[in-house]
Design an enzyme around this catalytic site. Structure first.
Site, PDB file in Angstrom:
ATOM      1  N   GLU A 181      90.138 -64.730  83.850  1.00 37.17           N
ATOM      2  CA  GLU A 181      91.297 -63.996  84.340  1.00 37.17           C
ATOM      3  C   GLU A 181      91.110 -63.319  85.691  1.00 37.17           C
ATOM      4  O   GLU A 181      92.055 -63.210  86.459  1.00 37.17           O
ATOM      5  CB  GLU A 181      91.687 -62.926  83.304  1.00 37.17           C
ATOM      6  CG  GLU A 181      92.130 -63.472  81.966  1.00 37.17           C
ATOM      7  CD  GLU A 181      93.480 -64.177  82.055  1.00 37.17           C
ATOM      8  OE1 GLU A 181      94.388 -63.648  82.733  1.00 37.17           O
ATOM      9  OE2 GLU A 181      93.606 -65.274  81.483  1.00 37.17           O
TER      10      GLU A 181
ATOM     11  N   SER B 138     100.063 -44.548  19.020  1.00 40.90           N
ATOM     12  CA  SER B 138      98.969 -43.755  18.444  1.00 40.90           C
ATOM     13  C   SER B 138      97.874 -43.420  19.440  1.00 40.90           C
ATOM     14  O   SER B 138      96.983 -42.623  19.115  1.00 40.90           O
ATOM     15  CB  SER B 138      98.363 -44.506  17.254  1.00 40.90           C
ATOM     16  OG  SER B 138      99.273 -44.491  16.178  1.00 40.90           O
TER      17      SER B 138
END
Length: 829
Positions: A117, A484
């Protein structure tokens, strides 16, 4: 005057020659006036142009961002979620980015990007004039060929554009970009600018910045990338889609190789290593949030809780979240729950194919629109090709392979709804030994939660059969009757209010006033009424009549207060049916509440997140809020700081231990006797609700407490006989076989001050001074108790009276006549 023979005077020339001096002077004056006017016009145009330029520049600069803002700039960063052992289990983000400081980025990475770049980055002042000139020259040909022009932007200009400006292709934006680039160079160092660029840039594949790209493309950190992989990443800023190897492999190779060669020319790579890199193939992986995929329900629950606390910062500020998850236990929990739900589903038969197609070209496309659960990676979509006698031949859609379904699965399908027929679309699973298993996705669902009872750390959480099919978390979001499994809190309250393990309670029939004056006669699951029994047998055998008597004696107001204090429910009506578990809770809540029985009676804070740090490593959340006054002092060789226990004391430690030993009895000779096969100190309680709608088992060892729930999302019946012992306990057992590996075997430890006495066949724990004066011997009734010395069946000496049966029998017959109109609450067992 010209003397050429070809010259002829023009009319205008003759007129000028004949003009008088006065006329010539007049003409000169006229010319001067026009020249002056022209000068004024030109100067005016220059002034207007200058003013226009000044106005344009003022407009251009009035909204220009301040480059100095980037000194403290932090781009949106992914929050990463880790298990307790450092395994990455998830991410939350709007832009998937892993921010990496410059000093942690290998030179090979940023050299590749500079070569691609801006190789003059460290020498220019923000704008590379030579680069701009070369770009303008190339743009002439680009425009003629219909290509997008190149900008010739430096990395500094790209940072200015990406962070501070828009991506529009206009002259004003380019001017702003150049101006801001020079300002950036003044405000930031070159390393800071490069750090921003490498962390901000979009690189495709669900990746912002080089850190996320390295992980998403190659499953590596930046330090582990090869030269070829660095160069490939550097090729992407020009257009990630243009160099996607899945679609444009040749273009990706050419671009990558050109960057490698540029690095050699710039002296940033050695020719020998470049030769190796040029031959390396580009192999990428699909983008993924984490390599560990068994914790989807857990990760989503963490996200929901963290989003409530941190808001939008969660997906922008790059937090580090360390959770309590144990990946080994989480995987074991997922497998155990999925296997258990599939086993239940198999018991209830084949439901038929999920689709049908004509076996002709293109059938695979229709078949593959329906996918198996993502958690079942071995399952395949297939079509029935041929049915002959007891053999069923299928073709797999993914690869056109063929095989035969195992005979036992063929028989199972024929016994169910809709035998297999040609054209049926089904799921199959190839077996290592040959043949194919027939598979179907269960309609039933469930949940499992595993916690550390001492700290509240959630070690595993599975909120359903498959997160890919439903992300509703039944562990935390499904409110159901616990049946239960609620009874231990009733018995704990009783022990706090005058009952002892030596109490004798009748389990005979009982009728009480019900709603709207309708009598209520609760029943036991086996439809029997054993008569007077030792206190613990009410829990071990899950006897409703016995539990209701205890609750009536203690008072539901006290039981409700305890249930809220333990964290089972946020609120509850003080009616007797609640003692049988007709209220509503979640697996997460009730599992946490059971922890108090194991940790000395403390209500712990169940939590999934241990620690949260911001991007700078500062702690912004800790689950353990205890203060350490001595942690800052120098080490002297003495014992370290002594932290007090976590949680609020909600029950006496001895009472908690008494319930623990009774729940061990549930496993040793009660409703969860299957769990004895673990050959480990294990306790727990089963639960089954009305019409078998929900099945529960909350089980534990000294180190872990595990809640298991099975039920349909629409709360329909699981089917007759599908109790907690049948549907939930086997899932617990499968999980614990893996969870107990490598764990030191230890027993439950009684708290200081506990007094022991023999009651029937059991060595019971007592509060000091409450142990029975007379020894109680076992009877021949398998748990019945007969006093050796005179003993009051309605209540031992010094204990509250026990509600007698209605009418009080001495010994009830094994199968009494059932009440004429049993309440619907009779089904809570």
């Amino acid at each position: 005057m010209p003397t050429s023979p070809h010259w002829r005077p023009t009319r205008r020339g003759l007129d000028r020659a004949r003009a008088s001096p006065l006329e010539r002077e007049s003409r000169l004056i006229s010319i001067g006036r026009w020249s002056a006017f022209a000068g004024v016009v030109v100067l005016s145009l220059v002034a207007i142009a200058g003013l226009s330029l000044a106005i344009y520049m003022a407009w251009l600069f009035h909204d220009m961002p301040n480059a100095s803002e980037l000194v403290d700039y932090h781009p949106p960063t992914a929050t990463r979620v880790y298990a307790w052992d450092g395994t990455l289990i998830g991410e939350y983000s709007t832009e998937r980015r892993i921010y990496v400081p410059f000093d942690q980025i290998p030179p090979q990475v940023y050299d590749a990007f500079l070569a691609a770049e801006d190789h003059n980055f460290f020498s220019h002042g923000g704008v590379d004039v030579g680069g701009v000139g070369r770009a303008m020259f190339k743009d002439v040909f680009n425009i003629l060929q219909g290509r997008r022009p190149e900008g010739g932007s430096t990395i500094t200009q790209q940072v200015a554009k990406t962070v501070l400006l828009t991506n529009e292709q206009t002259l004003s934006r380019k001017m702003k970009e150049a101006i801001l680039a020079t300002r950036l160079e003044q405000a930031l160092t070159k390393k800071q600018i490069l750090e921003l660029y490498l962390n901000e840039i979009w690189l495709g594949h669900d990746s912002y910045g080089v850190g996320a790209a390295a992980y998403n493309y190659f499953g590596k950190s930046l330090t582990d990338l090869s030269l070829a992989q660095c160069a490939f990443l550097a090729s992407l800023p020009k257009g990630p889609d243009n160099y996607n190897p899945a679609r444009h492999m040749q273009a990706a190779l050419l671009r990558r190789n050109s960057i490698i060669q540029a690095m050699v020319q710039l002296g940033w790579a050695q020719p020998a290593e470049a030769e190796v890199a040029l031959r390396e193939p580009i192999v990428i992986q699909p983008p993924q949030r984490a390599s560990y995929h068994d914790a989807d329900y857990f990760v989503e629950e963490v996200r929901r809780q963290a989003l409530a606390q941190f808001g939008d910062k969660l997906v922008q500020n790059g937090y580090y979240i360390r959770t309590t998850l144990d990946p080994r236990l989480q995987t074991a929990a997922r497998i155990a729950l999925m296997d258990g739900l599939e086993t239940y589903d198999h018991r209830h038969g084949w439901r038929g194919a999920w689709g049908r197609v004509a076996i002709e070209p293109g059938w695979e496309k229709a078949a593959l629109t329906h996918s198996p659960p993502s958690e079942r990676k071995k399952w395949r979509v297939a079509v029935v090709e041929e049915v002959s006698g007891g053999q069923v031949k299928v073709k797999v859609a993914a690869d056109d392979s063929e095989g035969y379904i195992l005979p036992e699965d063929v028989a199972w399908a024929r016994a169910g709804k809709g035998a297999l027929a040609v054209g049926d679309l089904i799921f199959v699973e190839p077996m290592d030994t040959g043949g194919l298993h027939l598979r179907q996705v269960p309609l039933v669902n469930g949940a499992m939660v595993a916690m550390d009872p001492n700290t509240g750390r959630v070690l595993a959480m599975v909120g359903g059969y498959s997160f890919s099919l439903s992300n509703f978390n039944r562990a935390t979001q499904a409110w159901r009757q616990p049946g239960s499994s609620f009874k231990p809190f009733v018995y704990a309250t009783a022990l706090q209010n005058g009952f002892t393990p030596a109490s004798i309670v009748s389990a005979g029939p009982i009728t009480l006033p019900g709603a709207n004056g309708v009598p209520w006669s609760p029943e036991n699951y086996e439809k029997n009424f054993p008569g007077p029994l030792i206190f613990r047998r009410g829990l071990e055998l899950s006897l409703n009549t016995m539990t209701v008597r205890i609750a009536a004696q203690v008072g539901m107001t006290k039981i409700v207060a305890n249930a809220i204090k333990f964290g089972v429910v946020p609120k509850m009506d003080p009616v007797l049916s609640m003692a049988l578990g007709s209220g509503e809770t979640t697996p997460y809540r009730i599992t946490s509440a059971y922890s108090a029985f194991l940790n000395g009676g403390r209500r712990i804070n169940p939590h999934l997140v241990e620690l949260v740090e911001d991007r700078d490593g500062k702690s912004i959340f800790k689950a353990d809020g205890r203060e350490c006054r001595d942690c800052s002092r120098d080490f002297t060789g003495d014992d370290g700081p002594d932290f007090g226990p976590q949680g609020q004391q909600v029950i006496d430690p001895i009472t908690a231990y008494q319930i623990t030993t009774m729940l061990q009895g549930v496993v040793q000779h009660g409703t969860a006797i299957q769990a004895r096969e673990l050959n480990w100190p294990v306790g727990g309680k089963t639960g089954t609700t009305n019409e078998f709608r929900s099945a529960w088992f909350i089980g534990f060892t000294p180190q872990i407490v595990v809640g298991t729930f099975v039920g349909f999302d629409d709360n329909r019946s699981l089917g007759k006989g599908e109790t907690g012992a049948v549907a939930a306990v086997p899932i617990f057992i499968e999980f614990m076989k893996e969870a107990l590996k490598g764990v030191q075997k230890m027993d439950f430890v009684a708290p200081p001050g506990t007094v022991f006495a023999q009651v029937g066949p059991n060595r019971e724990a007592f509060q000091p001074g409450t142990q029975p004066a007379a020894r109680v011997a076992p009877s021949s009734g398998g748990g019945h108790a007969e006093p050796v010395t005179p003993f009051n069946p309605a209540g031992a000496p010094g204990q509250p009276p026990i509600f007698p049966a209605q009418p009080p029998p001495a010994i009830m017959p094994a199968h009494p006549k059932a009440p004429a109109k049993p309440s619907e609450l009779n089904g809570l067992f």
